[in-house]
Design an enzyme around this catalytic site. Structure first.
Site, PDB file in Angstrom:
ATOM      1  N   SER A 135       0.691  -1.077  -0.341  1.00 14.98           N
ATOM      2  CA  SER A 135       0.209   0.010  -0.187  1.00 14.98           C
ATOM      3  C   SER A 135       0.317   1.258  -0.225  1.00 14.98           C
ATOM      4  O   SER A 135       1.892   1.357   0.290  1.00 14.98           O
ATOM      5  CB  SER A 135      -0.800   0.147   1.531  1.00 14.98           C
ATOM      6  OG  SER A 135      -1.192   1.003   1.187  1.00 14.98           O
ATOM      7  N   TYR A 148      -1.282  -0.231  10.338  1.00 14.42           N
ATOM      8  CA  TYR A 148      -1.200  -1.136   8.817  1.00 14.42           C
ATOM      9  C   TYR A 148      -0.088  -0.681   8.218  1.00 14.42           C
ATOM     10  O   TYR A 148       0.517  -1.515   7.457  1.00 14.42           O
ATOM     11  CB  TYR A 148      -2.465  -0.484   8.424  1.00 14.42           C
ATOM     12  CG  TYR A 148      -3.164  -1.115   6.673  1.00 14.42           C
ATOM     13  CD1 TYR A 148      -3.572  -3.168   7.334  1.00 14.42           C
ATOM     14  CD2 TYR A 148      -2.706  -0.476   5.336  1.00 14.42           C
ATOM     15  CE1 TYR A 148      -3.480  -3.026   5.401  1.00 14.42           C
ATOM     16  CE2 TYR A 148      -2.826  -1.507   4.237  1.00 14.42           C
ATOM     17  CZ  TYR A 148      -3.068  -2.564   4.692  1.00 14.42           C
ATOM     18  OH  TYR A 148      -3.290  -3.483   3.810  1.00 14.42           O
TER      19      TYR A 148
END
Length: 221
Positions: A135, A148
Site C-alpha cells: 500500500s 497498517y
C-alpha cells in the site's frame, strides 16, 4: 497449467485476481477464513480450483495450502493478499491498542513470511514468483495509518531482502492503489468511497506482470 496460491481470495482483490488468473489458464489454490464465502467464490471459477479455508496465522493451514498446490502440480506463484486493517476507525499511534497492533503484524507480516517460507522450496524449483500486496501507506505518513502502514513497510523490506537472498525467485511488492473494497471502506467508516476503482480494474496489470516477469522490485499499478 501454472498453479497459483492466492490468500484472502473470497472477496475484493483476491477474488478479482482469482477470476483473472483462472481466465488466463491458471490452476488455483484459494485461501480465506470464511469457508462458505470461499466455497461460493470457488464455484464461480471454471478451471481447477482447490478451496482451502483457514487462517494463515496457523501453521497447519499454511502447510495445507502448499500441499493442495502440490496436488495440482506444484506452486508457480504465491500471492500474499490476505491481511487485516486493524482497529476501525483508524486510531492515532498515541492511542493504538497494542493487542490490535500485534494482530496486524501477526497477519500482515509474520504469517505472510511464514507462508512464503513454506512454499519457497517448491517455488524455486519451478522458477516461480511471489507477490506481496502492499500500500502507499507503507511509504507515506498518513495520520491514522501507523499500524497498517508500518506493517506493510516491514513487508516491503521482507520482499526486498528475499529477492536479494533468492535471486532465482521473482519477488514483486505490488501496490494496487486505492480500491473499492471492504477493507478500504472499514478504513473510512460512513464515508462514500465509490470514487475508488473496483479491484477488477487492476487485474490486467497483474496478469501482464506475470506474463512479462520483470526483475524483482516494487510495482505501482
Amino acid at each position: 497449467m501454472p498453479v497459483a496460491i492466492i490468500t484472502g481470495a473470497s472477496r475484493g482483490l483476491g477474488l478479482a485476481l482469482a477470476h483473472g488468473l483462472s481466465d488466463a489458464g491458471w490452476s488455483l489454490v484459494l485461501d480465506a477464513r470464511g469457508a462458505e464465502d470461499l466455497a461460493a467464490a470457488a464455484e464461480q471459477l471454471p478451471g481447477p480450483v482447490r478451496a482451502v479455508a483457514g487462517d494463515i496465522t496457523d501453521a497447519g493451514h499454511r502447510a495445507d495450502l502448499v500441499a493442495a498446490a502440490a496436488e495440482l502440480g506444484g506452486p508457480d506463484l504465491l500471492v500474499n493478499n490476505a491481511g487485516v486493517l486493524g482497529p476501525s476507525p483508524l486510531p492515532a499511534l498515541s492511542d493504538f491498542p497494542l493487542d490490535g497492533l500485534r494482530e496486524v503484524y501477526e497477519v500482515n507480516v509474520l504469517a505472510q513470511l511464514a507462508l512464503t517460507q513454506e512454499a519457497l522450496p517448491a517455488l524455486v524449483d519451478r522458477d516461480g514468483a511471489v507477490v506481496f500486496v502492499t500500500s502507499d501507506a507503507a511509504v507515506e505518513p498518513y495520520p491514522g495509518w501507523g499500524g497498517y502502514g508500518s506493517a506493510k513497510a516491514a513487508l516491503e523490506q521482507i520482499g526486498k531482502v528475499l529477492a536479494a537472498e533468492v535471486p532465482a525467485l521473482r519477488v514483486w511488492v505490488v501496490d494496487p492503489g486505492d480500491l473499492r473494497t471492504k477493507m478500504h471502506q472499514d478504513a473510512f467508516p460512513g464515508e462514500d468511497i465509490s470514487d475508488r476503482q473496483l479491484p477488477e480494474a487492476v487485474v490486467p496489470a497483474y496478469v501482464k506482470l506475470l506474463t512479462e516477469r520483470p526483475e524483482s522490485g516494487r510495482v505501482r499499478l
